[in-house]
Design a protein around this motif. Structure first.
Motif, PDB file in Angstrom:
ATOM      1  N   VAL A  94       0.855  -1.191   0.000  1.00 29.74           N
ATOM      2  CA  VAL A  94       0.000   0.000   0.000  1.00 29.74           C
ATOM      3  C   VAL A  94       0.889   1.238   0.000  1.00 29.74           C
ATOM      4  CG1 VAL A  94      -1.734   1.295   1.268  1.00 29.74           C
ATOM      5  CG2 VAL A  94      -1.865  -1.203   1.172  1.00 29.74           C
ATOM      6  N   THR A  95       0.588   2.165  -0.898  1.00 31.49           N
ATOM      7  CA  THR A  95       1.383   3.383  -1.008  1.00 31.49           C
ATOM      8  C   THR A  95       0.673   4.528  -0.285  1.00 31.49           C
ATOM      9  OG1 THR A  95       0.363   3.737  -3.194  1.00 31.49           O
ATOM     10  CG2 THR A  95       2.524   2.685  -3.127  1.00 31.49           C
ATOM     11  N   LYS A  96       0.021   5.414  -1.018  1.00 32.07           N
ATOM     12  CA  LYS A  96      -0.717   6.524  -0.444  1.00 32.07           C
ATOM     13  C   LYS A  96      -2.178   6.430  -0.856  1.00 32.07           C
ATOM     14  CE  LYS A  96       3.245   9.694  -0.659  1.00 32.07           C
ATOM     15  NZ  LYS A  96       3.748  10.979  -1.206  1.00 32.07           N
ATOM     16  N   VAL A  97      -3.054   7.015  -0.046  1.00 33.73           N
ATOM     17  CA  VAL A  97      -4.475   7.053  -0.379  1.00 33.73           C
ATOM     18  C   VAL A  97      -4.647   7.727  -1.737  1.00 33.73           C
ATOM     19  CG1 VAL A  97      -6.716   7.981   0.292  1.00 33.73           C
ATOM     20  CG2 VAL A  97      -5.174   7.069   2.030  1.00 33.73           C
ATOM     21  N   GLY A  98      -5.434   7.101  -2.599  1.00 29.41           N
ATOM     22  CA  GLY A  98      -5.669   7.654  -3.920  1.00 29.41           C
ATOM     23  C   GLY A  98      -4.683   7.186  -4.967  1.00 29.41           C
ATOM     24  N   GLN A  99      -3.727   6.337  -4.584  1.00 27.63           N
ATOM     25  CA  GLN A  99      -2.717   5.842  -5.502  1.00 27.63           C
ATOM     26  C   GLN A  99      -2.877   4.336  -5.713  1.00 27.63           C
ATOM     27  OE1 GLN A  99      -0.439   7.865  -7.098  1.00 27.63           O
ATOM     28  NE2 GLN A  99      -1.640   9.499  -6.146  1.00 27.63           N
ATOM     29  N   PRO A 100      -2.413   3.810  -6.852  1.00 30.06           N
ATOM     30  CA  PRO A 100      -2.456   2.360  -7.060  1.00 30.06           C
ATOM     31  C   PRO A 100      -1.436   1.660  -6.176  1.00 30.06           C
ATOM     32  CG  PRO A 100      -1.292   3.420  -8.859  1.00 30.06           C
ATOM     33  CD  PRO A 100      -1.873   4.519  -8.023  1.00 30.06           C
ATOM     34  N   LEU A 101      -1.537   0.351  -6.122  1.00 29.14           N
ATOM     35  CA  LEU A 101      -0.619  -0.456  -5.337  1.00 29.14           C
ATOM     36  C   LEU A 101       0.751  -0.571  -6.005  1.00 29.14           C
ATOM     37  CD1 LEU A 101      -3.075  -3.405  -4.623  1.00 29.14           C
ATOM     38  CD2 LEU A 101      -2.274  -1.769  -2.914  1.00 29.14           C
ATOM     39  N   LEU A 102       1.756  -0.807  -5.187  1.00 32.72           N
ATOM     40  CA  LEU A 102       3.045  -1.285  -5.649  1.00 32.72           C
ATOM     41  C   LEU A 102       3.168  -2.746  -5.243  1.00 32.72           C
ATOM     42  CD1 LEU A 102       5.425   1.672  -4.698  1.00 32.72           C
ATOM     43  CD2 LEU A 102       4.441   1.159  -6.932  1.00 32.72           C
ATOM     44  N   GLY A 164     -10.834   1.444   0.187  1.00 31.21           N
ATOM     45  CA  GLY A 164      -9.727   2.312  -0.165  1.00 31.21           C
ATOM     46  C   GLY A 164      -9.546   2.500  -1.658  1.00 31.21           C
ATOM     47  N   GLY A 165     -10.079   1.578  -2.454  1.00 34.04           N
ATOM     48  CA  GLY A 165      -9.993   1.687  -3.906  1.00 34.04           C
ATOM     49  C   GLY A 165      -8.646   1.318  -4.500  1.00 34.04           C
ATOM     50  N   ALA A 201     -22.079  -2.339  -8.728  1.00 33.24           N
ATOM     51  CA  ALA A 201     -20.755  -2.010  -9.233  1.00 33.24           C
ATOM     52  C   ALA A 201     -20.773  -0.708 -10.025  1.00 33.24           C
ATOM     53  CB  ALA A 201     -20.232  -3.141 -10.113  1.00 33.24           C
ATOM     54  N   GLU A 202     -19.728   0.088  -9.831  1.00 35.23           N
ATOM     55  CA  GLU A 202     -19.545   1.300 -10.608  1.00 35.23           C
ATOM     56  C   GLU A 202     -18.654   0.989 -11.813  1.00 35.23           C
ATOM     57  OE1 GLU A 202     -21.244   3.891  -9.700  1.00 35.23           O
ATOM     58  OE2 GLU A 202     -21.868   3.038  -7.777  1.00 35.23           O
ATOM     59  N   ASP A 203     -18.543   1.960 -12.741  1.00 38.58           N
ATOM     60  CA  ASP A 203     -17.780   1.722 -13.970  1.00 38.58           C
ATOM     61  C   ASP A 203     -16.317   1.395 -13.691  1.00 38.58           C
ATOM     62  OD1 ASP A 203     -20.032   2.199 -15.450  1.00 38.58           O
ATOM     63  OD2 ASP A 203     -19.539   4.294 -15.903  1.00 38.58           O
ATOM     64  N   TRP A 204     -15.766   1.917 -12.609  1.00 36.24           N
ATOM     65  CA  TRP A 204     -14.346   1.726 -12.301  1.00 36.24           C
ATOM     66  C   TRP A 204     -14.092   0.521 -11.397  1.00 36.24           C
ATOM     67  CZ3 TRP A 204     -17.242   6.015 -10.838  1.00 36.24           C
ATOM     68  CH2 TRP A 204     -17.665   6.043  -9.517  1.00 36.24           C
ATOM     69  N   ASP A 205     -15.152  -0.160 -10.950  1.00 34.64           N
ATOM     70  CA  ASP A 205     -14.989  -1.268 -10.015  1.00 34.64           C
ATOM     71  C   ASP A 205     -14.402  -2.508 -10.689  1.00 34.64           C
ATOM     72  OD1 ASP A 205     -15.907   0.099  -7.825  1.00 34.64           O
ATOM     73  OD2 ASP A 205     -17.976  -0.622  -8.008  1.00 34.64           O
ATOM     74  N   LEU A 206     -13.532  -3.173  -9.983  1.00 32.62           N
ATOM     75  CA  LEU A 206     -12.913  -4.401 -10.466  1.00 32.62           C
ATOM     76  C   LEU A 206     -13.908  -5.554 -10.428  1.00 32.62           C
ATOM     77  CD1 LEU A 206     -10.351  -5.961 -11.310  1.00 32.62           C
ATOM     78  CD2 LEU A 206      -9.815  -6.203  -8.862  1.00 32.62           C
ATOM     79  N   ARG A 207     -13.981  -6.287 -11.533  1.00 30.61           N
ATOM     80  CA  ARG A 207     -14.776  -7.513 -11.600  1.00 30.61           C
ATOM     81  C   ARG A 207     -13.840  -8.699 -11.801  1.00 30.61           C
ATOM     82  NH1 ARG A 207     -18.486  -3.833 -13.808  1.00 30.61           N
ATOM     83  NH2 ARG A 207     -20.642  -4.149 -13.135  1.00 30.61           N
ATOM     84  N   ILE A 208     -14.188  -9.818 -11.188  1.00 32.99           N
ATOM     85  CA  ILE A 208     -13.341 -11.002 -11.175  1.00 32.99           C
ATOM     86  C   ILE A 208     -14.092 -12.168 -11.832  1.00 32.99           C
ATOM     87  CG2 ILE A 208     -12.164 -12.655  -9.684  1.00 32.99           C
ATOM     88  CD1 ILE A 208     -10.867  -9.949  -9.623  1.00 32.99           C
TER      89      ILE A 208
END
Length: 223
Positions: A94-102, A164-165, A201-208
């Protein structure tokens, strides 16, 4: 009902159920053991056992897993078996809020990974080992399998995260490294958390496309 309100209610309900599950498993006389001290799953109906069956079903050289928080389905035994067999495991950072993962590669065993940051998540601590999400999915890394944790999934595989998104910003349809249907991806949750009818689900939500639970694998309906 507002979608965010609905998700908040689902999160609250599932977290409460997971807390009750954890208390039951930790109670004196419980048959459960701390899976982080075991080299292999001890229960034939554990989520880790199901994950191991997925790993061994086809050749896997490198995978993305996660280090479970209290109450989450614990993949440590399966990841340790894979590491012991010579496989490569990456964990999210986890990096910062609002950022993608590393992501960072781990070696040895999951028991050696220490909690980091304000959320106390076990993750690789050496910044020199971190890769960006886009690099993680590149042919050079050669990732064969992805396990994505969740509080639950909708009928079409829409993922309910912790709010957290981070996974959406990383792997969602508008993320930095979207996961296509061709990728070998499995969500991870408990069986009772599948097919959540109230999940919007919203347009940006991940689906599996599929999930692993203590009952094995589960394929979701196409959206």
């Amino acid at each position: 009902m507002d979608p965010q309100t609905s998700k908040a209610q689902l999160r609250s309900h599932i977290r409460s159920a997971r807390a009750n599950r954890s208390r039951t498993e930790a109670a004196p006389g419980s048959a459960s053991t701390d899976s982080r001290t075991e080299a292999a799953p001890t229960s034939p109906s554990s989520v880790a056992d199901s994950a191991w069956e997925v790993i061994r079903a086809v050749p896997v050289r490198a995978l993305l897993g996660y280090a479970a928080l209290q109450g989450e389905p614990d993949l440590d035994p399966a990841l340790d078996r894979f590491l012991a067999s010579g496989g490569t495991v990456y964990l999210p950072v986890v990096t910062k809020v609002g950022q993608p993962l590393l992501f960072g590669e781990i070696t040895g065993s999951m028991s050696r990974i220490e909690p980091q940051g304000k959320w106390g998540i076990r993750e690789p601590a050496d910044d020199a080992e971190l890769l960006t999400a886009a690099q993680l999915l590149s042919p050079e890394v050669g990732l064969d399998l992805v396990f994505v944790p969740a509080l639950g999934f909708g009928l079409d595989g829409a993922r309910l995260g912790n709010g957290g998104g981070f996974y959406d910003r990383t792997f969602g349809p508008q993320g930095v490294a979207p996961l296509g249907r061709e990728a070998r991806v499995f969500g991870v949750c408990f069986a009772e958390e599948l097919d959540l009818s109230g999940l919007v689900a919203e347009d940006w939500d991940l689906r599996i496309p599929s999930a692993v639970t203590e009952h094995g694998t589960h394929a979701f309906a196409s959206p």
